[in-house]
Design a protein around this motif. Structure first.
Motif, short mmCIF file in Angstrom:
data_model
loop_
_atom_site.label_atom_id
_atom_site.label_comp_id
_atom_site.label_asym_id
_atom_site.label_seq_id
_atom_site.Cartn_x
_atom_site.Cartn_y
_atom_site.Cartn_z
N GLY A 9 -7.71 6.77 -2.27
CA GLY A 9 -7.96 6.25 -3.60
C GLY A 9 -6.92 6.65 -4.62
O GLY A 9 -6.88 6.10 -5.72
N GLY A 10 -6.06 7.58 -4.25
CA GLY A 10 -5.04 8.06 -5.17
C GLY A 10 -3.81 7.17 -5.19
O GLY A 10 -3.77 6.12 -4.54
N SER A 11 -2.80 7.63 -5.93
CA SER A 11 -1.57 6.85 -6.13
C SER A 11 -0.34 7.71 -5.91
O SER A 11 -0.37 8.93 -6.13
CB SER A 11 -1.53 6.27 -7.55
N LEU A 12 0.72 7.08 -5.48
CA LEU A 12 2.03 7.70 -5.38
C LEU A 12 3.08 6.65 -5.73
O LEU A 12 2.86 5.45 -5.51
CB LEU A 12 2.31 8.20 -3.96
N THR A 13 4.20 7.11 -6.25
CA THR A 13 5.33 6.22 -6.49
C THR A 13 6.54 6.74 -5.75
O THR A 13 6.95 7.89 -5.94
CB THR A 13 5.66 6.12 -7.99
N LEU A 14 7.08 5.92 -4.89
CA LEU A 14 8.30 6.26 -4.16
C LEU A 14 9.50 5.69 -4.91
O LEU A 14 9.42 4.60 -5.49
CB LEU A 14 8.26 5.68 -2.75
N SER A 15 10.59 6.43 -4.88
CA SER A 15 11.84 5.98 -5.47
C SER A 15 12.91 5.88 -4.41
O SER A 15 12.90 6.63 -3.45
CB SER A 15 12.30 6.95 -6.56
N CYS A 16 13.82 4.96 -4.62
CA CYS A 16 14.94 4.77 -3.70
C CYS A 16 16.19 4.60 -4.55
O CYS A 16 16.37 3.56 -5.20
CB CYS A 16 14.71 3.55 -2.82
N SER A 17 17.03 5.62 -4.56
CA SER A 17 18.28 5.55 -5.30
C SER A 17 19.37 4.99 -4.39
O SER A 17 19.52 5.43 -3.26
CB SER A 17 18.68 6.94 -5.78
N VAL B 49 -1.04 -4.53 2.15
CA VAL B 49 -0.81 -3.80 0.91
C VAL B 49 -0.87 -4.67 -0.33
O VAL B 49 -0.74 -4.18 -1.45
CB VAL B 49 0.55 -3.06 0.94
N LYS B 50 -1.08 -5.97 -0.15
CA LYS B 50 -1.14 -6.87 -1.30
C LYS B 50 -2.24 -6.43 -2.26
O LYS B 50 -3.35 -6.12 -1.85
CB LYS B 50 -1.40 -8.30 -0.83
N GLY B 51 -1.90 -6.43 -3.54
CA GLY B 51 -2.85 -6.03 -4.56
C GLY B 51 -2.92 -4.53 -4.78
O GLY B 51 -3.52 -4.07 -5.75
N ARG B 52 -2.31 -3.75 -3.89
CA ARG B 52 -2.32 -2.29 -4.03
C ARG B 52 -0.92 -1.72 -4.29
O ARG B 52 -0.78 -0.73 -5.00
CB ARG B 52 -2.90 -1.64 -2.76
N SER C 275 -4.56 2.90 -4.86
CA SER C 275 -5.71 2.76 -3.96
C SER C 275 -5.34 3.08 -2.51
O SER C 275 -5.64 2.32 -1.58
CB SER C 275 -6.28 1.33 -4.05
N LEU C 276 -4.65 4.18 -2.34
CA LEU C 276 -4.15 4.55 -1.02
C LEU C 276 -5.28 4.82 -0.04
O LEU C 276 -6.35 5.33 -0.43
CB LEU C 276 -3.23 5.75 -1.13
N VAL D 288 -2.18 10.46 3.44
CA VAL D 288 -3.38 10.15 2.67
C VAL D 288 -4.58 10.70 3.43
O VAL D 288 -4.83 10.31 4.57
CB VAL D 288 -3.54 8.64 2.45
N SER D 289 -5.30 11.59 2.81
CA SER D 289 -6.45 12.22 3.46
C SER D 289 -7.74 11.56 2.98
O SER D 289 -7.84 11.11 1.85
CB SER D 289 -6.48 13.71 3.17
N SER D 290 -8.72 11.54 3.88
CA SER D 290 -10.00 10.90 3.55
C SER D 290 -10.94 11.87 2.87
O SER D 290 -10.71 13.07 2.81
CB SER D 290 -10.65 10.35 4.82
#
Length: 122
Positions: free
Chosen positions: A15-23, A62-65, A83-84, A120-122
């Motif tokens: 249910g959490g969120s993360l943002t990945l970056s790619c330089s 992953v659509k919508g998430r 919404s992981l 992602v843990s349950s």
């Protein structure tokens, strides 16, 4: 020499969120950024792709998430993951290629980052 460096992976509860970056370094001209993931014992799968003009493609799972974006001025791409789910656990890779209109096929991308772990843990 083209180099891609990912960051932002980590551990999060369902249910959490993360943002990945790619330089992106050393790439001359516009490019498409693809995001892929590989879970233990599974094949690498395409997650999302974002063109230099902002057009996007997403896997159904992953659509919508997930949301993929590119900041062309800074040469950084992002994958916002909301919404992981535990099944999203994998090593995530970004990839780049100058071709436009790529499908989510790993073979279409010429340049790859080293990957970042998302758990992602349950």
């Amino acid at each position: 020499q083209v180099q891609l460096v990912e960051s932002g992976g980590g551990s999060v509860q369902a249910g959490g969120s993360l943002t990945l970056s790619c330089s992106v370094f050393g790439f001359i001209g516009p490019y498409c950024i693809g995001w892929f993931r590989q879970a233990p014992g599974k094949e690498r799968e395409g997650v999302a792709a974002v063109e230099y003009d902002g057009s996007t493609t997403y896997a159904d799972s992953v659509k919508g998430r997930f949301t993929a974006t590119q900041d062309n001025a800074k040469n950084i791409a992002y994958l916002q993951m909301n919404s992981l789910k535990p099944e999203d656990t994998a090593i995530y890779y970004c990839a780049a290629d100058p071709k436009y209109g790529l499908a989510l096929a790993a073979a279409d991308f010429a340049y790859w980052g080293q990957g970042t772990q998302v758990t992602v843990s349950s």
